[in-house]
Motif scaffolding. Structure first.
Motif, PDB file in Angstrom:
ATOM      1  N   ASN A 258       0.801  -1.221   0.000  1.00  0.00           N
ATOM      2  CA  ASN A 258       0.000   0.000   0.000  1.00  0.00           C
ATOM      3  C   ASN A 258       0.838   1.277   0.000  1.00  0.00           C
ATOM      4  O   ASN A 258       0.327   2.360   0.304  1.00  0.00           O
ATOM      5  CB  ASN A 258      -0.922   0.003   1.228  1.00  0.00           C
TER       6      ASN A 258
ATOM      7  N   ALA B 172       2.490   4.613  -1.065  1.00  0.00           N
ATOM      8  CA  ALA B 172       2.094   5.625  -2.053  1.00  0.00           C
ATOM      9  C   ALA B 172       3.214   5.936  -3.027  1.00  0.00           C
ATOM     10  O   ALA B 172       2.956   6.348  -4.163  1.00  0.00           O
ATOM     11  CB  ALA B 172       1.647   6.898  -1.335  1.00  0.00           C
ATOM     12  N   LEU B 173       4.452   5.747  -2.592  1.00  0.00           N
ATOM     13  CA  LEU B 173       5.599   6.103  -3.412  1.00  0.00           C
ATOM     14  C   LEU B 173       6.556   4.916  -3.538  1.00  0.00           C
ATOM     15  O   LEU B 173       6.881   4.259  -2.550  1.00  0.00           O
ATOM     16  CB  LEU B 173       6.352   7.295  -2.804  1.00  0.00           C
TER      17      LEU B 173
ATOM     18  N   TYR C 159       1.507  14.467  -5.482  1.00  0.00           N
ATOM     19  CA  TYR C 159       1.756  13.028  -5.298  1.00  0.00           C
ATOM     20  C   TYR C 159       0.828  12.392  -4.256  1.00  0.00           C
ATOM     21  O   TYR C 159       0.983  11.222  -3.934  1.00  0.00           O
ATOM     22  CB  TYR C 159       3.216  12.793  -4.896  1.00  0.00           C
ATOM     23  N   GLU C 160      -0.137  13.206  -3.758  1.00  0.00           N
ATOM     24  CA  GLU C 160      -1.151  12.701  -2.839  1.00  0.00           C
ATOM     25  C   GLU C 160      -0.533  12.044  -1.610  1.00  0.00           C
ATOM     26  O   GLU C 160      -0.890  10.937  -1.208  1.00  0.00           O
ATOM     27  CB  GLU C 160      -2.087  11.709  -3.551  1.00  0.00           C
ATOM     28  N   VAL C 161       0.414  12.741  -1.009  1.00  0.00           N
ATOM     29  CA  VAL C 161       1.016  12.297   0.245  1.00  0.00           C
ATOM     30  C   VAL C 161       0.950  13.468   1.216  1.00  0.00           C
ATOM     31  O   VAL C 161       0.646  14.607   0.842  1.00  0.00           O
ATOM     32  CB  VAL C 161       2.489  11.845   0.055  1.00  0.00           C
TER      33      VAL C 161
END
Length: 332
Positions: free
Chosen positions: A5, A7-8, A34-36
């Motif tokens: 899972n 994110a990066l 980057y949706e973090v």
């Protein structure tokens, strides 16, 4: 390695960090792209600024220091009690005043958490060996099996019918002892196994005398030679057949060095001892035979199965013959 899972990925972290460090993007804008979270984006940018591309990979979660790690003197005490007295974690914990979980962790780290890892006679860790080429060492021994009466033995037909079959066989052959009890005799299986490949050779004889063992040895040497294996040494126990000068001279005539195990140490010849168990389970006692002759006729086919088709754990799950690549056609 990143978890499922994450994110990066390492490549995504590098792109993020370069936008902040090399191109001057605000951390908040990069984090949104980057949706973090903002702290996550800041952390990867700082790592890139400090370590470069190498800082983008995952780091070990292992702590740099372990102040609560079991002290080395206590580790030595735990290992000493385990080796000398073969006690379990709970008993060792009671003696030394430490938690049983700590004892188990130490034993696991030292690879002593199973008693099978320890030699029963000496209490020392088991030392395993294997020669690096076929023929460097042969293991020889004799395995004895009681002959099967006509109609089958008690293991498959039961005690009552088995005794009847013994009596009928004795009436046919006339073999009885001084008390008129049936005497069916013994099958002496002279076994030879190669240390490296686990290739096995066996002959059934009527005794285990030195003269018989000496007759079997050249047959085994010729059998191995036909498969491209030259025998250098042979290891035996201290049985009367192998302690004789005749055995020593027979080995010398064949250009083989005769070696013996330490007294009362069958583990030194453990490969042939383990083969005997496989022999008993797979051939001698593994199926129903109506007579001793039927069982003896089945031995060559079982040996072929063992050598050519049966997976062996010591050869990485492959048949023993796969370690002999000298001649073509050995896999059929």
């Amino acid at each position: 390695m990143s978890h499922a899972n994450a994110a990066l990925t390492p490549r995504g972290r590098l792109r993020l960090a370069r936008l902040v460090v090399d191109e001057g993007w605000p951390i908040a804008r990069v984090a949104e792209r980057y949706e973090v979270s903002w702290p996550t984006a800041k952390r990867w940018a700082q790592r890139y600024r400090r370590d470069g591309v190498a800082g983008m990979v995952d780091r070990s979660s292992r702590p740099r220091h372990s102040p609560s790690k079991t002290p080395q003197p206590m580790v030595r005490k735990i290992v000493h009690v385990r080796l000398k007295q073969r006690l379990g974690p709970a008993q060792i914990a009671g003696r030394l005043g430490v938690p049983a979980s700590t004892v188990h962790a130490v034993l696991t780290r030292c690879r002593l958490n199973r008693l099978t890892y320890i030699d029963r006679a000496t209490g020392e860790p088991i030392r395993r060996y294997e020669h690096d080429r076929p023929g460097a060492m042969l293991h020889v021994d004799v395995k004895k099996f009681g002959n099967i009466p006509d109609g089958g033995g008690w293991r498959y037909v039961g005690r009552v019918q088995g005794e009847r079959n013994r009596e009928a066989t004795a009436d046919r052959t006339g073999n009885r002892n001084t008390r008129y009890e049936p005497r069916l005799g013994t099958a002496f299986v002279h076994t030879v196994i190669d240390d490296h490949s686990r290739i096995a050779y066996a002959e059934i004889r009527n005794d285990e005398k030195a003269t018989t063992a000496i007759q079997v040895l050249p047959n085994a040497v010729a059998w191995f030679a036909s498969r491209g294996v030259v025998i250098e040494r042979v290891l035996s126990d201290n049985g009367s057949a192998y302690k004789s000068h005749a055995w020593r001279d027979a080995c010398a005539d064949l250009g083989i060095q005769a070696k013996k195990t330490r007294p009362y140490r069958p583990q030194s010849n453990g490969k042939v001892e383990r083969f005997h168990r496989t022999l008993a389970d797979g051939w001698a006692l593994g199926r129903f035979y109506t007579s001793e002759q039927a069982r003896r006729k089945a031995l060559p086919a079982w040996l072929h199965f063992y050598n050519h088709h049966r997976p062996h754990t010591a050869t990485n799950g492959k048949p023993p013959i796969t370690r002999l690549t000298n001649l073509p056609g050995q896999y059929t």
